[in-house]
Design a protein around this motif. Sequence first.
Motif, PDB file in Angstrom:
ATOM      1  N   TYR A   1     -10.632   1.669  -1.119  1.00  0.00           N
ATOM      2  CA  TYR A   1     -11.376   2.431  -2.109  1.00  0.00           C
ATOM      3  C   TYR A   1     -11.585   1.718  -3.443  1.00  0.00           C
ATOM      4  CZ  TYR A   1     -10.108   5.987   1.252  1.00  0.00           C
ATOM      5  OH  TYR A   1      -9.933   6.682   2.407  1.00  0.00           O
ATOM      6  N   HIS A   2     -10.886   0.645  -3.670  1.00  0.00           N
ATOM      7  CA  HIS A   2     -10.959  -0.052  -4.952  1.00  0.00           C
ATOM      8  C   HIS A   2     -11.197  -1.541  -4.728  1.00  0.00           C
ATOM      9  CE1 HIS A   2      -8.478   3.521  -5.711  1.00  0.00           C
ATOM     10  NE2 HIS A   2      -9.089   3.532  -6.881  1.00  0.00           N
ATOM     11  N   GLN A   3     -12.152  -2.083  -5.441  1.00  0.00           N
ATOM     12  CA  GLN A   3     -12.392  -3.522  -5.405  1.00  0.00           C
ATOM     13  C   GLN A   3     -11.543  -4.166  -6.499  1.00  0.00           C
ATOM     14  OE1 GLN A   3     -14.217  -5.134  -3.096  1.00  0.00           O
ATOM     15  NE2 GLN A   3     -14.288  -3.105  -2.160  1.00  0.00           N
ATOM     16  N   PRO A   4     -10.853  -5.270  -6.182  1.00  0.00           N
ATOM     17  CA  PRO A   4      -9.969  -5.895  -7.176  1.00  0.00           C
ATOM     18  C   PRO A   4     -10.663  -6.227  -8.491  1.00  0.00           C
ATOM     19  CG  PRO A   4      -9.562  -6.819  -5.019  1.00  0.00           C
ATOM     20  CD  PRO A   4     -10.774  -5.925  -4.888  1.00  0.00           C
ATOM     21  N   ASP A   5     -11.907  -6.683  -8.463  1.00  0.00           N
ATOM     22  CA  ASP A   5     -12.587  -7.028  -9.709  1.00  0.00           C
ATOM     23  C   ASP A   5     -12.866  -5.781 -10.555  1.00  0.00           C
ATOM     24  OD1 ASP A   5     -14.427  -6.246  -7.726  1.00  0.00           O
ATOM     25  OD2 ASP A   5     -16.053  -7.391  -8.626  1.00  0.00           O
ATOM     26  N   GLU A   6     -13.108  -4.645  -9.915  1.00  0.00           N
ATOM     27  CA  GLU A   6     -13.316  -3.397 -10.651  1.00  0.00           C
ATOM     28  C   GLU A   6     -12.018  -2.915 -11.281  1.00  0.00           C
ATOM     29  OE1 GLU A   6     -14.869  -0.794  -7.691  1.00  0.00           O
ATOM     30  OE2 GLU A   6     -16.809  -1.809  -7.624  1.00  0.00           O
ATOM     31  N   VAL A   7     -10.918  -3.032 -10.543  1.00  0.00           N
ATOM     32  CA  VAL A   7      -9.611  -2.619 -11.063  1.00  0.00           C
ATOM     33  C   VAL A   7      -9.214  -3.519 -12.231  1.00  0.00           C
ATOM     34  CG1 VAL A   7      -7.158  -2.349 -10.525  1.00  0.00           C
ATOM     35  CG2 VAL A   7      -8.888  -1.629  -8.865  1.00  0.00           C
ATOM     36  N   ALA A   8      -9.413  -4.828 -12.076  1.00  0.00           N
ATOM     37  CA  ALA A   8      -9.074  -5.769 -13.148  1.00  0.00           C
ATOM     38  C   ALA A   8      -9.879  -5.468 -14.409  1.00  0.00           C
ATOM     39  CB  ALA A   8      -9.316  -7.205 -12.691  1.00  0.00           C
ATOM     40  N   ALA A   9     -11.177  -5.218 -14.252  1.00  0.00           N
ATOM     41  CA  ALA A   9     -12.017  -4.901 -15.411  1.00  0.00           C
ATOM     42  C   ALA A   9     -11.544  -3.620 -16.086  1.00  0.00           C
ATOM     43  CB  ALA A   9     -13.480  -4.781 -14.978  1.00  0.00           C
ATOM     44  N   ALA A  10     -11.183  -2.625 -15.291  1.00  0.00           N
ATOM     45  CA  ALA A  10     -10.682  -1.366 -15.856  1.00  0.00           C
ATOM     46  C   ALA A  10      -9.385  -1.587 -16.626  1.00  0.00           C
ATOM     47  CB  ALA A  10     -10.476  -0.333 -14.747  1.00  0.00           C
ATOM     48  N   CYS A  11      -8.505  -2.426 -16.097  1.00  0.00           N
ATOM     49  CA  CYS A  11      -7.230  -2.705 -16.773  1.00  0.00           C
ATOM     50  C   CYS A  11      -7.471  -3.366 -18.122  1.00  0.00           C
ATOM     51  CB  CYS A  11      -6.339  -3.564 -15.883  1.00  0.00           C
ATOM     52  SG  CYS A  11      -5.718  -2.658 -14.447  1.00  0.00           S
ATOM     53  N   TYR A  12      -8.454  -4.263 -18.199  1.00  0.00           N
ATOM     54  CA  TYR A  12      -8.766  -4.890 -19.484  1.00  0.00           C
ATOM     55  C   TYR A  12      -9.428  -3.898 -20.437  1.00  0.00           C
ATOM     56  CZ  TYR A  12      -6.962  -9.480 -18.602  1.00  0.00           C
ATOM     57  OH  TYR A  12      -6.106 -10.528 -18.385  1.00  0.00           O
ATOM     58  N   ARG A  13     -10.157  -2.926 -19.917  1.00  0.00           N
ATOM     59  CA  ARG A  13     -10.701  -1.877 -20.791  1.00  0.00           C
ATOM     60  C   ARG A  13      -9.560  -1.059 -21.396  1.00  0.00           C
ATOM     61  NH1 ARG A  13     -14.576  -1.595 -16.666  1.00  0.00           N
ATOM     62  NH2 ARG A  13     -13.668   0.305 -15.788  1.00  0.00           N
ATOM     63  N   PHE A  14      -8.541  -0.753 -20.583  1.00  0.00           N
ATOM     64  CA  PHE A  14      -7.369  -0.059 -21.118  1.00  0.00           C
ATOM     65  C   PHE A  14      -6.670  -0.920 -22.170  1.00  0.00           C
ATOM     66  CE2 PHE A  14      -7.522   2.620 -17.266  1.00  0.00           C
ATOM     67  CZ  PHE A  14      -7.369   3.864 -17.860  1.00  0.00           C
ATOM     68  N   ALA A  15      -6.537  -2.207 -21.899  1.00  0.00           N
ATOM     69  CA  ALA A  15      -5.889  -3.112 -22.853  1.00  0.00           C
ATOM     70  C   ALA A  15      -6.666  -3.154 -24.164  1.00  0.00           C
ATOM     71  CB  ALA A  15      -5.772  -4.510 -22.252  1.00  0.00           C
TER      72      ALA A  15
ATOM     73  N   LEU B   1      -2.337  -2.646 -14.794  1.00  0.00           N
ATOM     74  CA  LEU B   1      -2.464  -2.979 -13.372  1.00  0.00           C
ATOM     75  C   LEU B   1      -1.250  -2.511 -12.593  1.00  0.00           C
ATOM     76  CD1 LEU B   1      -3.936  -4.344 -11.037  1.00  0.00           C
ATOM     77  CD2 LEU B   1      -2.832  -6.481 -11.707  1.00  0.00           C
ATOM     78  N   SER B   2      -0.084  -2.693 -13.158  1.00  0.00           N
ATOM     79  CA  SER B   2       1.141  -2.242 -12.504  1.00  0.00           C
ATOM     80  C   SER B   2       1.095  -0.740 -12.262  1.00  0.00           C
ATOM     81  CB  SER B   2       2.352  -2.616 -13.362  1.00  0.00           C
ATOM     82  OG  SER B   2       3.535  -2.170 -12.775  1.00  0.00           O
ATOM     83  N   GLY B   3       0.631  -0.015 -13.247  1.00  0.00           N
ATOM     84  CA  GLY B   3       0.503   1.430 -13.099  1.00  0.00           C
ATOM     85  C   GLY B   3      -0.523   1.800 -12.039  1.00  0.00           C
ATOM     86  N   GLN B   4      -1.639   1.105 -12.034  1.00  0.00           N
ATOM     87  CA  GLN B   4      -2.675   1.368 -11.034  1.00  0.00           C
ATOM     88  C   GLN B   4      -2.149   1.136  -9.627  1.00  0.00           C
ATOM     89  OE1 GLN B   4      -5.985   2.345 -10.991  1.00  0.00           O
ATOM     90  NE2 GLN B   4      -5.714   2.973 -13.100  1.00  0.00           N
ATOM     91  N   LEU B   5      -1.437   0.055  -9.434  1.00  0.00           N
ATOM     92  CA  LEU B   5      -0.952  -0.282  -8.099  1.00  0.00           C
ATOM     93  C   LEU B   5       0.166   0.651  -7.650  1.00  0.00           C
ATOM     94  CD1 LEU B   5      -0.990  -4.173  -8.239  1.00  0.00           C
ATOM     95  CD2 LEU B   5      -2.661  -2.655  -7.169  1.00  0.00           C
ATOM     96  N   SER B   6       0.946   1.162  -8.595  1.00  0.00           N
ATOM     97  CA  SER B   6       2.025   2.067  -8.202  1.00  0.00           C
ATOM     98  C   SER B   6       1.505   3.482  -7.960  1.00  0.00           C
ATOM     99  CB  SER B   6       3.121   2.095  -9.264  1.00  0.00           C
ATOM    100  OG  SER B   6       2.642   2.694 -10.452  1.00  0.00           O
TER     101      SER B   6
END
Length: 73
Positions: free
Chosen positions: A48-62, A33-38
């Motif tokens: 362009y990004h919905q927070p729930d979509e970004v959060a789900a993507a971050c957990y996929r990376f994790a 998430l830190s990387g996404q936001l930076s």
Amino acid sequence: MAKIDDGGAAFPVPYGNSAYGMSLRDYFAGKALSGQLSFSPHDSFDKYHQPDEVAAACYRFADAMLAARKKES
């Protein structure tokens, strides 16, 4: 539903016969998430990004990071 592998405690604090603290999965997701936001300008990020979509993507990376750790060992 299968139990999600959380990787155990990221920074374990001993407590009796176990440890508690933030899971490694949560730690990896937070780093993603830190990387996404930076990477994206904050003023245009919400357009362009919905927070729930970004959060789900971050957990996929994790989850991918945890899977990679298992392959290495």
